[in-house]
Design a protein around this motif. Structure first.
Motif, mmCIF file in Angstrom:
data_model
loop_
_atom_site.group_PDB
_atom_site.id
_atom_site.type_symbol
_atom_site.label_atom_id
_atom_site.label_comp_id
_atom_site.label_asym_id
_atom_site.label_seq_id
_atom_site.Cartn_x
_atom_site.Cartn_y
_atom_site.Cartn_z
ATOM 1 N N PHE A 141 114.023 10.668 82.217
ATOM 2 C CA PHE A 141 115.026 11.515 81.586
ATOM 3 C C PHE A 141 116.414 11.131 82.070
ATOM 4 C CE2 PHE A 141 114.573 14.045 85.454
ATOM 5 C CZ PHE A 141 115.847 14.515 85.679
ATOM 6 N N VAL A 142 117.401 11.501 81.271
ATOM 7 C CA VAL A 142 118.816 11.331 81.607
ATOM 8 C C VAL A 142 119.456 12.693 81.456
ATOM 9 C CG1 VAL A 142 120.993 10.241 80.953
ATOM 10 C CG2 VAL A 142 118.861 8.939 80.800
ATOM 11 N N TRP A 143 120.216 13.110 82.454
ATOM 12 C CA TRP A 143 120.903 14.404 82.431
ATOM 13 C C TRP A 143 122.387 14.174 82.657
ATOM 14 C CZ3 TRP A 143 119.324 18.909 80.785
ATOM 15 C CH2 TRP A 143 120.124 20.031 81.042
ATOM 16 N N ARG A 144 123.230 14.786 81.837
ATOM 17 C CA ARG A 144 124.684 14.696 81.969
ATOM 18 C C ARG A 144 125.252 16.096 82.139
ATOM 19 N NH1 ARG A 144 123.506 10.534 78.358
ATOM 20 N NH2 ARG A 144 124.538 8.573 78.884
ATOM 21 N N PHE A 145 126.228 16.198 83.041
ATOM 22 C CA PHE A 145 126.902 17.477 83.236
ATOM 23 C C PHE A 145 128.306 17.210 83.776
ATOM 24 C CE2 PHE A 145 124.972 16.482 87.259
ATOM 25 C CZ PHE A 145 125.840 16.953 88.229
ATOM 26 N N ASP A 146 129.168 18.193 83.620
ATOM 27 C CA ASP A 146 130.527 18.121 84.149
ATOM 28 C C ASP A 146 130.593 18.937 85.420
ATOM 29 O OD1 ASP A 146 131.423 16.605 81.979
ATOM 30 O OD2 ASP A 146 131.874 18.399 80.806
ATOM 31 N N THR A 147 131.351 18.409 86.394
ATOM 32 C CA THR A 147 131.526 19.138 87.649
ATOM 33 C C THR A 147 132.909 18.863 88.203
ATOM 34 O OG1 THR A 147 130.489 19.672 89.775
ATOM 35 C CG2 THR A 147 130.609 17.338 89.201
ATOM 36 N N SER A 148 133.327 19.750 89.064
ATOM 37 C CA SER A 148 134.594 19.626 89.765
ATOM 38 C C SER A 148 134.340 20.058 91.202
ATOM 39 C CB SER A 148 135.637 20.532 89.093
ATOM 40 O OG SER A 148 136.881 20.377 89.705
ATOM 41 N N PRO A 149 134.633 19.199 92.179
ATOM 42 C CA PRO A 149 134.308 19.544 93.557
ATOM 43 C C PRO A 149 135.132 20.682 94.153
ATOM 44 C CG PRO A 149 135.400 17.412 93.469
ATOM 45 C CD PRO A 149 135.162 17.844 92.057
ATOM 46 N N SER A 150 136.242 21.013 93.539
ATOM 47 C CA SER A 150 137.051 22.150 93.985
ATOM 48 C C SER A 150 137.836 22.677 92.789
ATOM 49 C CB SER A 150 138.004 21.735 95.109
ATOM 50 O OG SER A 150 139.145 21.084 94.583
ATOM 51 N N PRO A 151 138.366 23.887 92.898
ATOM 52 C CA PRO A 151 139.146 24.436 91.778
ATOM 53 C C PRO A 151 140.384 23.607 91.429
ATOM 54 C CG PRO A 151 138.546 26.180 93.307
ATOM 55 C CD PRO A 151 138.165 24.883 93.956
#
Length: 145
Positions: free
Chosen positions: A20-30
């Motif tokens: 499987f391949v999973w994509r997501f957006d993240t930000s390590p801090s505000p």
């Protein structure tokens, strides 16, 4: 299911036979930029984690990226062969938060020029001799970034 339900990793994925391949957006801090993360997992293999956007090499401005594997560039999140990650572990509770933590240290490295995320990195001499990497330092959490 767990990836979709976890607010840190909510995104989209493709499931195929044995992979499987999973994509997501993240930000390590505000205050951080948003990163598009791709996790690839195949049967009998460890997960592989990539940053699709923005381009990490471009952000580094010509400096060598710390704690990555090359060709293609993927994140070094744990030390293989040490049981830090096991196939029974949940991706949403390991690889996803470790990716955000890696990005936290990456952004700090961009500003300071010093990798403060700890971890193990083999020297060129170790690789030539086929030796396992020597421990240089580790952060307080014990996570190899």
């Amino acid at each position: 299911m767990n990836l979709r339900a976890n607010p840190l990793s909510s995104g989209d994925g493709v499931l195929r036979a044995g992979a499987f391949v999973w994509r997501f957006d993240t930000s390590p801090s505000p205050l951080s930029r948003i990163y598009r993360v791709r996790i690839e997992m195949a049967q009998e293999r460890s997960p592989r984690t990539f940053i699709e956007t923005p381009d990490l090499a471009e952000l580094a401005g010509g400096r060598d990226l710390p704690h990555v594997y090359h060709n293609p560039t993927r994140l070094c999140l744990y030390l293989p062969g040490t049981s830090e990650w096991q196939p029974w572990m949940r991706i949403d509770q390991t690889i996803v938060p470790w990716s955000a933590l890696w990005l936290w240290y990456f952004e700090d490295w961009l500003a300071s020029g010093e990798w403060k995320g700890g971890g193990v990195h083999p020297s060129g001499h170790d690789r030539e001799l086929g030796r396992p990497p020597r421990l240089r330092f580790r952060d307080q959490t014990g996570v190899h970034a």
